[in-house]
Motif scaffolding. Structure first.
Motif, PDB file in Angstrom:
ATOM      1  N   ALA A 107       0.839  -1.198   0.000  1.00 29.61           N
ATOM      2  CA  ALA A 107       0.000   0.000   0.000  1.00 29.61           C
ATOM      3  C   ALA A 107       0.872   1.245   0.000  1.00 29.61           C
ATOM      4  O   ALA A 107       0.603   2.209  -0.728  1.00 29.61           O
ATOM      5  CB  ALA A 107      -0.931  -0.005   1.215  1.00 29.61           C
ATOM      6  N   LEU A 108       1.934   1.220   0.803  1.00 29.06           N
ATOM      7  CA  LEU A 108       2.834   2.375   0.848  1.00 29.06           C
ATOM      8  C   LEU A 108       3.522   2.577  -0.501  1.00 29.06           C
ATOM      9  O   LEU A 108       3.590   3.689  -1.025  1.00 29.06           O
ATOM     10  CB  LEU A 108       3.901   2.177   1.938  1.00 29.06           C
ATOM     11  CG  LEU A 108       3.439   2.453   3.367  1.00 29.06           C
ATOM     12  CD1 LEU A 108       4.554   2.166   4.356  1.00 29.06           C
ATOM     13  CD2 LEU A 108       2.964   3.905   3.494  1.00 29.06           C
ATOM     14  N   LEU A 109       4.019   1.497  -1.074  1.00 27.66           N
ATOM     15  CA  LEU A 109       4.720   1.585  -2.358  1.00 27.66           C
ATOM     16  C   LEU A 109       3.793   2.120  -3.445  1.00 27.66           C
ATOM     17  O   LEU A 109       4.137   3.027  -4.204  1.00 27.66           O
ATOM     18  CB  LEU A 109       5.268   0.213  -2.759  1.00 27.66           C
ATOM     19  CG  LEU A 109       6.454  -0.271  -1.918  1.00 27.66           C
ATOM     20  CD1 LEU A 109       6.761  -1.731  -2.236  1.00 27.66           C
ATOM     21  CD2 LEU A 109       7.670   0.601  -2.153  1.00 27.66           C
ATOM     22  N   MET A 110       2.574   1.525  -3.505  1.00 28.20           N
ATOM     23  CA  MET A 110       1.597   1.982  -4.491  1.00 28.20           C
ATOM     24  C   MET A 110       1.247   3.439  -4.248  1.00 28.20           C
ATOM     25  O   MET A 110       1.191   4.245  -5.187  1.00 28.20           O
ATOM     26  CB  MET A 110       0.306   1.152  -4.382  1.00 28.20           C
ATOM     27  CG  MET A 110       0.350  -0.180  -5.063  1.00 28.20           C
ATOM     28  SD  MET A 110       0.254   0.006  -6.836  1.00 28.20           S
ATOM     29  CE  MET A 110      -1.480   0.365  -7.040  1.00 28.20           C
ATOM     30  N   GLY A 111       0.989   3.763  -2.993  1.00 25.25           N
ATOM     31  CA  GLY A 111       0.575   5.115  -2.644  1.00 25.25           C
ATOM     32  C   GLY A 111       1.638   6.125  -3.066  1.00 25.25           C
ATOM     33  O   GLY A 111       1.336   7.150  -3.669  1.00 25.25           O
ATOM     34  N   TRP A 112       2.880   5.800  -2.797  1.00 19.12           N
ATOM     35  CA  TRP A 112       3.957   6.752  -3.077  1.00 19.12           C
ATOM     36  C   TRP A 112       4.236   6.831  -4.577  1.00 19.12           C
ATOM     37  O   TRP A 112       4.192   7.901  -5.161  1.00 19.12           O
ATOM     38  CB  TRP A 112       5.206   6.324  -2.304  1.00 19.12           C
ATOM     39  CG  TRP A 112       6.369   7.253  -2.500  1.00 19.12           C
ATOM     40  CD1 TRP A 112       7.516   7.015  -3.171  1.00 19.12           C
ATOM     41  CD2 TRP A 112       6.463   8.607  -2.047  1.00 19.12           C
ATOM     42  NE1 TRP A 112       8.322   8.109  -3.171  1.00 19.12           N
ATOM     43  CE2 TRP A 112       7.698   9.121  -2.480  1.00 19.12           C
ATOM     44  CE3 TRP A 112       5.597   9.466  -1.312  1.00 19.12           C
ATOM     45  CZ2 TRP A 112       8.117  10.420  -2.219  1.00 19.12           C
ATOM     46  CZ3 TRP A 112       6.029  10.754  -1.054  1.00 19.12           C
ATOM     47  CH2 TRP A 112       7.262  11.223  -1.497  1.00 19.12           C
ATOM     48  N   PHE A 113       4.464   5.689  -5.189  1.00 17.58           N
ATOM     49  CA  PHE A 113       4.952   5.720  -6.569  1.00 17.58           C
ATOM     50  C   PHE A 113       3.845   5.905  -7.601  1.00 17.58           C
ATOM     51  O   PHE A 113       4.106   6.395  -8.693  1.00 17.58           O
ATOM     52  CB  PHE A 113       5.752   4.454  -6.882  1.00 17.58           C
ATOM     53  CG  PHE A 113       7.091   4.449  -6.207  1.00 17.58           C
ATOM     54  CD1 PHE A 113       8.091   5.301  -6.646  1.00 17.58           C
ATOM     55  CD2 PHE A 113       7.342   3.619  -5.135  1.00 17.58           C
ATOM     56  CE1 PHE A 113       9.326   5.318  -6.021  1.00 17.58           C
ATOM     57  CE2 PHE A 113       8.576   3.632  -4.506  1.00 17.58           C
ATOM     58  CZ  PHE A 113       9.572   4.478  -4.944  1.00 17.58           C
ATOM     59  N   VAL A 114       2.630   5.494  -7.295  1.00 10.36           N
ATOM     60  CA  VAL A 114       1.556   5.668  -8.274  1.00 10.36           C
ATOM     61  C   VAL A 114       0.715   6.898  -7.936  1.00 10.36           C
ATOM     62  O   VAL A 114       0.737   7.900  -8.654  1.00 10.36           O
ATOM     63  CB  VAL A 114       0.663   4.413  -8.370  1.00 10.36           C
ATOM     64  CG1 VAL A 114      -0.481   4.648  -9.347  1.00 10.36           C
ATOM     65  CG2 VAL A 114       1.495   3.217  -8.808  1.00 10.36           C
ATOM     66  N   TYR A 115       0.022   6.827  -6.799  1.00 12.28           N
ATOM     67  CA  TYR A 115      -0.897   7.926  -6.490  1.00 12.28           C
ATOM     68  C   TYR A 115      -0.146   9.182  -6.086  1.00 12.28           C
ATOM     69  O   TYR A 115      -0.542  10.295  -6.425  1.00 12.28           O
ATOM     70  CB  TYR A 115      -1.910   7.466  -5.442  1.00 12.28           C
ATOM     71  CG  TYR A 115      -2.697   6.301  -5.964  1.00 12.28           C
ATOM     72  CD1 TYR A 115      -3.700   6.505  -6.908  1.00 12.28           C
ATOM     73  CD2 TYR A 115      -2.391   5.000  -5.576  1.00 12.28           C
ATOM     74  CE1 TYR A 115      -4.389   5.433  -7.442  1.00 12.28           C
ATOM     75  CE2 TYR A 115      -3.075   3.928  -6.097  1.00 12.28           C
ATOM     76  CZ  TYR A 115      -4.068   4.151  -7.037  1.00 12.28           C
ATOM     77  OH  TYR A 115      -4.739   3.094  -7.574  1.00 12.28           O
ATOM     78  N   GLY A 116       0.970   8.984  -5.376  1.00  6.94           N
ATOM     79  CA  GLY A 116       1.807  10.130  -5.016  1.00  6.94           C
ATOM     80  C   GLY A 116       2.335  10.813  -6.263  1.00  6.94           C
ATOM     81  O   GLY A 116       2.282  12.050  -6.393  1.00  6.94           O
ATOM     82  N   ALA A 117       2.812   9.997  -7.214  1.00  7.17           N
ATOM     83  CA  ALA A 117       3.383  10.569  -8.436  1.00  7.17           C
ATOM     84  C   ALA A 117       2.313  11.282  -9.248  1.00  7.17           C
ATOM     85  O   ALA A 117       2.561  12.363  -9.810  1.00  7.17           O
ATOM     86  CB  ALA A 117       4.020   9.451  -9.266  1.00  7.17           C
ATOM     87  N   ILE A 118       1.124  10.698  -9.283  1.00  3.34           N
ATOM     88  CA  ILE A 118       0.035  11.346 -10.024  1.00  3.34           C
ATOM     89  C   ILE A 118      -0.286  12.702  -9.393  1.00  3.34           C
ATOM     90  O   ILE A 118      -0.437  13.720 -10.082  1.00  3.34           O
ATOM     91  CB  ILE A 118      -1.218  10.443 -10.069  1.00  3.34           C
ATOM     92  CG1 ILE A 118      -0.952   9.210 -10.942  1.00  3.34           C
ATOM     93  CG2 ILE A 118      -2.420  11.220 -10.611  1.00  3.34           C
ATOM     94  CD1 ILE A 118      -2.047   8.172 -10.909  1.00  3.34           C
ATOM     95  N   SER A 119      -0.365  12.719  -8.069  1.00  6.68           N
ATOM     96  CA  SER A 119      -0.695  13.969  -7.383  1.00  6.68           C
ATOM     97  C   SER A 119       0.397  15.013  -7.626  1.00  6.68           C
ATOM     98  O   SER A 119       0.117  16.187  -7.893  1.00  6.68           O
ATOM     99  CB  SER A 119      -0.833  13.739  -5.870  1.00  6.68           C
ATOM    100  OG  SER A 119      -1.646  12.626  -5.643  1.00  6.68           O
TER     101      SER A 119
END
Lengths: 382, 385
Positions: A107-119
């Protein structure tokens, strides 16, 4: 405390828990945790009771305690209910906590690299960052998005993207469906044909692009050679540089690569339709074409949807293919948003503008996939 | 409406290098408006025969005549035949109305409102008019069955083909639909071939029954004729529940010798037997007389009576199935429900000579069937010859 006494207490507690769960109907919770453990527990209980049977006084006490508990629970149902729910909540919390080891890292990895990057990308698109240096996060506005509306190359790229999306998806679906219907006719060497048609799917896009560039070559390319051979020299064109055929070359090559995938999806759909439907339609008087059109193809809706979503999302990011064929400047007749995004960001260092284009692409992808996921979710297929 | 005739119909399937004969030289004629039931055990070729008539299976050799025209070479679309499938084969994406309209839309040029009217009328007849706008997935098995029938009926075809249409229904509904289907077929007066493996359906529904085994036609006759005058051992064993009892016997002089009993024959029966020595004696369970112990003494001198052990008694309410054991083998008798027989006792049973069937042990052909004088009254409405 003697061992037999502690075993007795333990047994009483178990029976009490059992009664509480029966009275409050919270047995389902236990079932959720896994049938196997539940089954084991039941068995354990009955073994315990059987063991108690050898000890008359112990069994009597258990029974008395059990009955008393039922009466008490019946009288104070609400308070017991709360207490039980509390305990269950704690339990559930514990389970979440126990599972954290498994779900937190991804969840952290996805959150940071996918959703974080999108934001982050979205924030950059609101700045006016370009060239070397750092973005200025102090003044955020929608300037980059307004700029798109006046940018003719953006409009051309957006138009091409939509055209590619629609024609490529439609073309690949139709060719895939026809191939699937052909392969489904109980033909000889069915497996061989299936593999042949699916093979392009396994190639890298770079290979496909180079391969088709050879095909399209105006002098030595297969297409023009065949046309000349057939005396149709008037139709031999400079396919890849003529603005009229540029986008078509991309669509044809992509369709070639992806129709095998559509064929497999459709073939699975066709195999799921009972033979009796074909037979009933024939006996009902429908010709083969009408039978497919009215009885079979409508039943392939699920296959069409899932294949179309995959194709459309791919069409949006058909980057590598065009990049290998035309580089970063395919010209207004073959430019698509993915290429333009790359060009603006990494060739011209218009970081903010590139980010804004990326957001548009992201929203388009979301618009395609969100309804599909929503429908799947509502049907309980996710 | 039309007559349907099969002439020397044969179907061979290639199975690798082997060849399987699914239907072997079947010839039969179905009269105009007749309800013919094609019955046999699974794998006997009955469904293949039906599918050949429908055009869903190619014909290896032989002719199919519908209304005296050969249709064997026509595609199914051009045969004017409607078929009801075992699993109904309703089109899941169409409503009941769409399903029923489909055949008319595809096979005729009938105007839209006329189609609508036919569909509505048929639906009313089948009592499914309230379901017309529903999809098949929202219907119960029995309702789907009716829609499948309706789809066939609206087309008003030359012939109906039905492939075990009731086998997916539960027992009660099946019995209900059996009656209804029979009545419906009578009302519509459409030539019908009905395939089933269930001999109860065959007996109760068919004007005539065609019994198939191993791809070969065994007998085509009225239900009662098949029951009382089976052409061979297979038909005798297949029709009737519980099935006919068989005993291997050898003829020595004027009597049949089996392990466990001897059975003298009358001169007329002996004449039918001719010089055959190895025979099979058959008798239906309901024809076996089970003698109450109090009357057993009366049967002391009786040559067709002997003693047997009662193994199991199955009370069915209206009757009891009594299973007997002999020295070597067993047999079944049905007696009236009030006639109590106790398991484990030894009782006297009698095989009346008028009720026995004799078959050639080698070919299975019937050499002597039961006499029908004592059942003539019951069967007067259904002439047997």
């Amino acid at each position: 405390m003697s061992p037999s006494r502690s075993r007795f207490r333990h047994r009483v507690r178990r029976v009490r828990e059992r009664v509480i769960s029966l009275v409050t109907g919270s047995g389902s919770d236990r079932r959720e945790r896994g049938n196997s453990s539940n089954g084991r527990r039941d068995q354990g209980d009955s073994e315990d009771l059987a063991a108690a049977g050898t000890d008359e006084s112990a069994r009597d006490s258990v029974r008395t305690n059990g009955t008393a508990r039922v009466a008490a629970d019946g009288g104070t149902a609400t308070s017991t209910g709360f207490r039980v729910r509390d305990r269950l909540d704690r339990l559930r919390f514990n389970e979440t906590l126990q599972a954290a080891l498994f779900w937190v890292p991804p969840a952290l990895l996805m959150g940071w690299f996918v959703y974080g990057a999108i934001s982050w990308n979205f924030v950059i698109s609101l700045t006016d960052w370009s060239g070397l240096g750092q973005p200025d996060y102090a003044s955020l506005n929608l300037e980059m998005y307004w700029r798109m509306l006046d940018d003719r190359s953006f409009i051309a790229a957006a138009r091409n993207t939509v055209a590619l999306l629609v024609v490529f998806t439609g073309g690949a679906l139709v060719v895939g469906l026809l191939l699937a219907i052909l392969v489904d006719q109980d033909i000889r060497f069915e497996n061989t044909f299936r593999t042949i048609y699916l093979l392009p799917m396994s190639l890298s896009f770079v290979v496909t692009a180079i391969f088709w560039a050879w095909m399209y070559n105006p002098e030595t390319g297969m297409i023009n050679v065949v046309l000349r051979g057939l005396g149709l020299e008037v139709f031999a064109m400079n396919w890849m540089s003529d603005p009229r055929t540029k986008l078509a070359t991309i669509i044809v090559a992509l369709t070639w690569q992806f129709s095998g995938y559509c064929m497999i999806v459709y073939l699975a759909g066709l195999r799921a339709i009972p033979d009796e439907h074909y037979e009933a339609a024939k006996v009902d008087g429908a010709s083969t074409v009408r039978m497919y059109w009215r009885v079979i193809i409508p039943q392939l809706r699920a296959a069409t949807t899932s294949a179309a979503v995959v194709l459309m999302v791919f069409a949006l990011k058909a980057f590598d293919f065009i990049f290998v064929m035309y580089g970063t400047t395919p010209g207004p007749s073959a430019d698509i948003l993915a290429i333009m995004m790359f060009r603006e960001a990494f060739a011209r260092t218009n970081w903010a503008y590139g980010s804004a284009i990326a957001m548009v692409l992201f929203l388009m992808a979301l618009a395609i996939i969100a309804p599909y996921i929503y429908v799947q979710y509502r049907r309980g297929e996710l | 409406m039309a007559t349907l005739e099969l002439q020397n119909l044969t179907k061979r399937f290639a199975d690798g290098s082997d060849e399987i004969v699914a239907v072997d030289d079947v010839s039969l004629e179905v009269g105009d408006g007749e309800f013919l039931v094609l019955v046999g055990p699974s794998g006997c070729g009955k469904s293949t025969t039906l599918r050949m008539i429908a055009g869903l299976e190619s014909v290896t050799s032989g002719t199919i005549l519908l209304d005296e025209e050969p249709i064997g070479d026509r595609p199914p679309q051009r045969r004017d035949i409607a078929m009801v499938f075992q699993n109904y084969a309703l089109y899941p994406h169409m409503t009941v109305r769409g399903n029923m309209r489909f055949g008319l839309e595809e096979s005729t040029n009938v105007a839209d409102d006329e189609i609508e009217q036919t569909v509505t009328e048929t639906a009313r007849m089948l009592e499914i008019d309230a379901l017309l706008d529903r999809h098949p997935r929202d219907l119960s098995g029995g309702q789907q069955q009716r829609v499948a029938l309706g789809r066939a009926i609206v087309r008003d075809p030359q012939a109906f083909l039905m492939d075990e249409p009731l086998s997916n229904l539960d027992a009660r509904l099946r019995a209900e639909m059996r009656t209804e289907l029979k009545r419906l077929q009578g009302d519509l007066d459409v030539t019908t071939i009905y395939v089933t493996h269930d001999q109860t359906e065959a007996m109760t529904m068919g004007d005539r029954i065609a019994i198939l085994n191993d791809g070969r036609l065994q007998q085509v006759a009225t239900p009662l004729e098949c029951y009382h005058r089976p052409a061979n051992l297979f038909v005798a064993g297949f029709i009737g529940e519980p099935s006919m009892n068989f005993f291997d016997v050898t003829r020595t002089d004027g009597q049949l010798v089996a392990t466990g009993f001897e059975y003298p024959l009358s001169p007329s029966t002996l004449e039918a037997v001719g010089d055959r020595t190895d025979l099979v004696l058959g008798i239906r369970p309901e024809d076996i007389e089970v003698v109450e112990p109090s009357r057993a003494a009366n049967y002391d001198g009786e040559s067709h009576a002997f003693d047997a052990n009662v193994d199991v008694v199955e009370p069915m309410g209206d009757e009891n199935n009594v299973y007997f054991t002999l020295e070597d083998g067993s047999f079944t008798a049905t007696v009236h429900g009030f006639h109590s027989v106790d398991a484990g006792t030894r009782v006297t049973v009698r095989f009346p000579e008028s009720a026995i069937h004799l078959f050639d042990a080698e070919t299975g052909e019937a050499v002597h069937n039961r006499s029908l004088e004592d059942v003539a009254d019951e069967t007067r409405t259904q002439p047997l010859d």
